[in-house]
Motif scaffolding. Sequence first.
Motif, PDB file in Angstrom:
ATOM      1  N   CYS A   1     -67.156  19.076  -4.760  1.00 32.15           N
ATOM      2  CA  CYS A   1     -67.868  20.319  -3.427  1.00 32.15           C
ATOM      3  C   CYS A   1     -69.296  19.375  -2.687  1.00 32.15           C
ATOM      4  N   ASP A   2     -69.550  19.072  -3.645  1.00 29.66           N
ATOM      5  CA  ASP A   2     -70.866  17.802  -3.704  1.00 29.66           C
ATOM      6  C   ASP A   2     -70.556  16.340  -2.169  1.00 29.66           C
ATOM      7  N   LYS A   3     -69.772  16.123  -2.279  1.00 29.34           N
ATOM      8  CA  LYS A   3     -69.360  14.924  -1.357  1.00 29.34           C
ATOM      9  C   LYS A   3     -69.271  15.441   0.191  1.00 29.34           C
ATOM     10  N   ALA A   4     -69.280  14.549   0.941  1.00 32.29           N
ATOM     11  CA  ALA A   4     -68.955  14.465   2.208  1.00 32.29           C
ATOM     12  C   ALA A   4     -68.011  15.169   2.719  1.00 32.29           C
ATOM     13  N   GLU A   5     -67.379  14.070   2.454  1.00 32.91           N
ATOM     14  CA  GLU A   5     -65.281  14.676   2.808  1.00 32.91           C
ATOM     15  C   GLU A   5     -64.562  15.422   2.198  1.00 32.91           C
ATOM     16  N   ALA A   6     -65.728  16.994   1.141  1.00 31.47           N
ATOM     17  CA  ALA A   6     -64.961  17.635   0.659  1.00 31.47           C
ATOM     18  C   ALA A   6     -64.278  18.917   1.727  1.00 31.47           C
ATOM     19  N   ASP A   7     -63.321  19.513   1.212  1.00 35.16           N
ATOM     20  CA  ASP A   7     -62.692  20.332   2.376  1.00 35.16           C
ATOM     21  C   ASP A   7     -62.027  21.365   1.176  1.00 35.16           C
ATOM     22  N   PRO A   8     -62.937  22.200   0.607  1.00 33.65           N
ATOM     23  CA  PRO A   8     -61.892  23.687  -0.366  1.00 33.65           C
ATOM     24  C   PRO A   8     -61.189  24.632   0.910  1.00 33.65           C
ATOM     25  N   GLU A   9     -61.187  24.370   1.407  1.00 36.92           N
ATOM     26  CA  GLU A   9     -60.383  25.000   2.490  1.00 36.92           C
ATOM     27  C   GLU A   9     -58.888  24.564   2.714  1.00 36.92           C
ATOM     28  N   ARG A  10     -59.032  23.353   2.780  1.00 32.92           N
ATOM     29  CA  ARG A  10     -57.731  22.809   2.601  1.00 32.92           C
ATOM     30  C   ARG A  10     -57.128  23.089   1.614  1.00 32.92           C
ATOM     31  N   VAL A  11     -58.034  22.248   0.072  1.00 33.87           N
ATOM     32  CA  VAL A  11     -57.168  22.679  -1.255  1.00 33.87           C
ATOM     33  C   VAL A  11     -56.228  24.296  -1.743  1.00 33.87           C
ATOM     34  N   LYS A  12     -57.243  25.196  -1.071  1.00 26.48           N
ATOM     35  CA  LYS A  12     -57.032  26.319  -1.077  1.00 26.48           C
ATOM     36  C   LYS A  12     -55.332  26.256  -0.292  1.00 26.48           C
ATOM     37  N   LYS A  13     -55.102  26.249   1.551  1.00 25.24           N
ATOM     38  CA  LYS A  13     -54.232  26.385   2.236  1.00 25.24           C
ATOM     39  C   LYS A  13     -52.760  25.377   0.715  1.00 25.24           C
ATOM     40  N   GLU A  14     -53.274  24.136   0.555  1.00 27.51           N
ATOM     41  CA  GLU A  14     -52.235  23.074   0.183  1.00 27.51           C
ATOM     42  C   GLU A  14     -52.111  24.113  -0.779  1.00 27.51           C
ATOM     43  N   LEU A  15     -52.853  24.842  -1.676  1.00 32.84           N
ATOM     44  CA  LEU A  15     -52.318  25.593  -3.355  1.00 32.84           C
ATOM     45  C   LEU A  15     -50.889  26.637  -2.736  1.00 32.84           C
ATOM     46  N   LEU A  16     -51.234  27.536  -1.323  1.00 31.87           N
ATOM     47  CA  LEU A  16     -50.291  28.697  -1.087  1.00 31.87           C
ATOM     48  C   LEU A  16     -48.630  28.089  -1.137  1.00 31.87           C
ATOM     49  N   ALA A  17     -48.810  26.594  -0.662  1.00 35.82           N
ATOM     50  CA  ALA A  17     -47.159  26.595  -1.183  1.00 35.82           C
ATOM     51  C   ALA A  17     -46.331  26.515  -2.409  1.00 35.82           C
ATOM     52  N   TYR A  18     -47.482  26.451  -3.511  1.00 36.19           N
ATOM     53  CA  TYR A  18     -46.924  26.422  -5.014  1.00 36.19           C
ATOM     54  C   TYR A  18     -47.476  27.989  -5.731  1.00 36.19           C
ATOM     55  N   ASP A  19     -47.311  28.574  -4.621  1.00 39.59           N
ATOM     56  CA  ASP A  19     -47.203  30.279  -4.642  1.00 39.59           C
ATOM     57  C   ASP A  19     -48.926  30.891  -5.471  1.00 39.59           C
ATOM     58  N   VAL A  20     -49.949  30.309  -5.061  1.00 40.79           N
ATOM     59  CA  VAL A  20     -51.214  30.070  -6.350  1.00 40.79           C
ATOM     60  C   VAL A  20     -51.964  30.739  -4.396  1.00 40.79           C
ATOM     61  N   VAL A  21     -52.337  32.390  -4.350  1.00 41.61           N
ATOM     62  CA  VAL A  21     -52.639  32.478  -3.230  1.00 41.61           C
ATOM     63  C   VAL A  21     -54.299  33.200  -3.622  1.00 41.61           C
ATOM     64  N   CYS A  22     -55.651  32.713  -3.432  1.00 46.05           N
ATOM     65  CA  CYS A  22     -56.353  32.803  -3.797  1.00 46.05           C
ATOM     66  C   CYS A  22     -57.017  33.836  -2.999  1.00 46.05           C
ATOM     67  N   GLU A  23     -58.173  34.676  -3.400  1.00 44.01           N
ATOM     68  CA  GLU A  23     -58.867  35.873  -2.887  1.00 44.01           C
ATOM     69  C   GLU A  23     -58.519  35.817  -1.521  1.00 44.01           C
ATOM     70  N   ASP A  24     -59.626  34.820  -0.932  1.00 41.15           N
ATOM     71  CA  ASP A  24     -59.806  35.398   0.783  1.00 41.15           C
ATOM     72  C   ASP A  24     -58.523  34.637   1.187  1.00 41.15           C
ATOM     73  N   TYR A  25     -56.987  34.988   0.870  1.00 44.05           N
ATOM     74  CA  TYR A  25     -55.444  35.221   0.976  1.00 44.05           C
ATOM     75  C   TYR A  25     -55.466  35.950   0.619  1.00 44.05           C
ATOM     76  N   GLY A  26     -55.577  36.953   0.016  1.00 43.42           N
ATOM     77  CA  GLY A  26     -55.126  38.070  -0.506  1.00 43.42           C
ATOM     78  C   GLY A  26     -54.689  38.051  -1.680  1.00 43.42           C
ATOM     79  N   GLY A  27     -54.299  36.988  -2.311  1.00 42.89           N
ATOM     80  CA  GLY A  27     -54.094  37.396  -4.178  1.00 42.89           C
ATOM     81  C   GLY A  27     -55.168  37.110  -4.833  1.00 42.89           C
ATOM     82  N   ASP A  28     -54.980  37.191  -6.025  1.00 44.62           N
ATOM     83  CA  ASP A  28     -55.538  37.270  -7.444  1.00 44.62           C
ATOM     84  C   ASP A  28     -55.406  36.431  -8.005  1.00 44.62           C
ATOM     85  N   VAL A  29     -56.427  35.009  -7.207  1.00 39.84           N
ATOM     86  CA  VAL A  29     -56.946  33.785  -7.644  1.00 39.84           C
ATOM     87  C   VAL A  29     -58.895  34.031  -7.724  1.00 39.84           C
TER      88      VAL A  29
END
Length: 727
Positions: free
Chosen positions: A290-318
Amino acid sequence: MNQKLLKLENLLRFHTIYRQLHSLCQRRALRQWSHGFSSAYPVWTAQLYAWPWPTEMLIGAALSQYRFLVTKKEERPRKSQLSSTKSKKVVEVWIGMTVEELARAMEKNTDYIYEALLNTAIDIDSLEADSHLDEVWIKEVIMKAGMKLKWSKLKQDKVKKNKDAVRRPQADPALLTPRSPIVTIMGHVDHGKTTLLDQLRKTQVAAMEVGGITQHIGAFLVSLPSGEKITFLDTPGHAAFSAMRARGAQVTDIVILVVAADDGVMKQTVESIQHAKDAQVPIVLAINKCDKAEADPERVKKELLAYDVVCEDYGGDVQAVPVSALTGNNLMALAEATVALAEILELKADPNGPVEGTVIESFTDKGRGPVTTAIIQRGTLRKGCVLVAGNCWAKVRSMFDENGKTIHEAHPSMPVGITGWRDLPSAGEEILEVESEPRAREVVDWRKYEQEQEKGKEDMKIIEEKRKEHQEAYQKAREKYSNVQWKKRSLLRYLEIKEQTSLKRKEEMERDSNVLPVIIKGDVDGSVEAILNIIDTYDASHECELELVHFGVGDISANDVNLAETFNGVIYGFNVNVGKVIQESAAKKGVKMKLHKIIYRLVEDLQEELSSRLPCAVEEHPVGEASILATFSITEGKKKVPVAGCRVQKGQLEKQKKFKLTRDGHVIWKGSLTSLKHHKDDISIVKTGMDCGLSLDEENMEFKVGDRIVCYEEKQIQAKTSWDPGF
């Protein structure tokens, strides 16, 4: 002998009685003749037939003696038949017995079995001493031998008592004590898993890895500033180490999924998610870099939704924790998230009783012999404990932690190195403690016996399939020659066998030239396993056959060199050493040894070696092209030779090169020129824009206006194997 004497005596007695009777009759007749002339005829006749009582007694005795002899003669064959029936040999047979076993049971040689099966439907030519016989053929042989058969059970069917070691039943919950969580770090290659662990351990594991790529599974116990202890398993992220990642997921409580914020979800990320789901293990997401300028954590969270990995920010338990393994930013938040999840899981274990655990990694150490890295899951391991893992057993000689420091006890959730193994167990094997060394040997012998039984069943299936194939082929061959006379049939059969023999020899020669025998040696069992899994994906046997001669853990030995020399193979070593003496021996014997420290370099080298065994491919490189403007013929001796009048459109035509004739885009001829002329002069080269006349080496080829003549040269290039290991 006594029976013969008795028979002779009876015959002599009968003969004596007969002679006595005959002489008596003669004397009586003469006496009647002497009185016959003085008396009447009827009186003589009556007197002639008036037999006195001694004569009747003699005749009765003779007849009774005769009846006795006849009765004895009739009874004799019946008794001999009964005695022959009783003397038939009983042969004990069983289903699936071999030719050699049947011959041994009948106390005959194998040739007797072959002779008994002549003129039957079975293919005698395909029978060997170790060939299995069907029930019908066993009966046929026994019947022809005049013996009796007795069916017995197969030796393999004899039920042995199960002597395997098994896990204990679940302990009483009141006896369980809290234990540290086992956390596996997973993710794609080069996403910073090992660097993240370095920051947690304050060590430099990544600096020791070749190319910065983790190629082993490591187990470490980390003490956090809060006093909590966590056992971390660092799994390789490279595509070749899928089995290691699966093994790490099976023994873990929590999976930390590391995804680079600048790279997103990759192939091994998806595979790691699947391993965690298969093992039903909860996930903590660590978004790294996350220290890199091109880092995009939100993109990672959205991509993981396609594999049923739902983060707490999106109503999941991960739980998702953005971190920087390089700077150490936010690592404590990741550790706290892991500890919090472990508290929710309420992890407990039984520290008493026999030890249970799992082999994480195994290797051979020069000073200590076979060594395993294990995770203890139940009980407390101490020096002197007798352990069983797979087909191997050990009496614990010493134990050490991840830093090489000797320890005396290993409690649940602790990673520990164990020495004292008699053989090297495979990674992933279950470790169980038994009461004594004889018990350990008993367990290992039972497991080997079970493996042999399974292998025997598989072999029998293969043998049965092969037998059916041979039977069908034999039946077809018989039907093929059923309407042919025996002389012609013998001739056709001889020619067929001769053709098959020549084809087999040709195939063997081609096979020998297109086979790459390899020997694989690795530093640890997991590395060898990964390489073997890659070899299992080989699907280009039609080009070159890849033959695995031997594999093992440890440095390259003299035995490996001898094997490579025998099979004309190549030795591939991964993270292993080769002594100077072994190197000199290999060089002297002409054995190739290829050593690598990065797995994909080894695979690339293997691909190149396979490609070198392939025949060179031929490529055509155009030199020039001409179009046919006119056609005519000239007379040479008594022959008319067709000639084409051409104009060079591209490049140049060289008489010494090869040519092809194309019509409507299709090649109709390939060969060489017999003549190439410019006006009336023979020339060897015709350049662009020049006219020429040419004739081909095939006299019957007809030219047409508009055809094209292409001059080309052939170049041999090294073919490349079509095998793609997938990375």
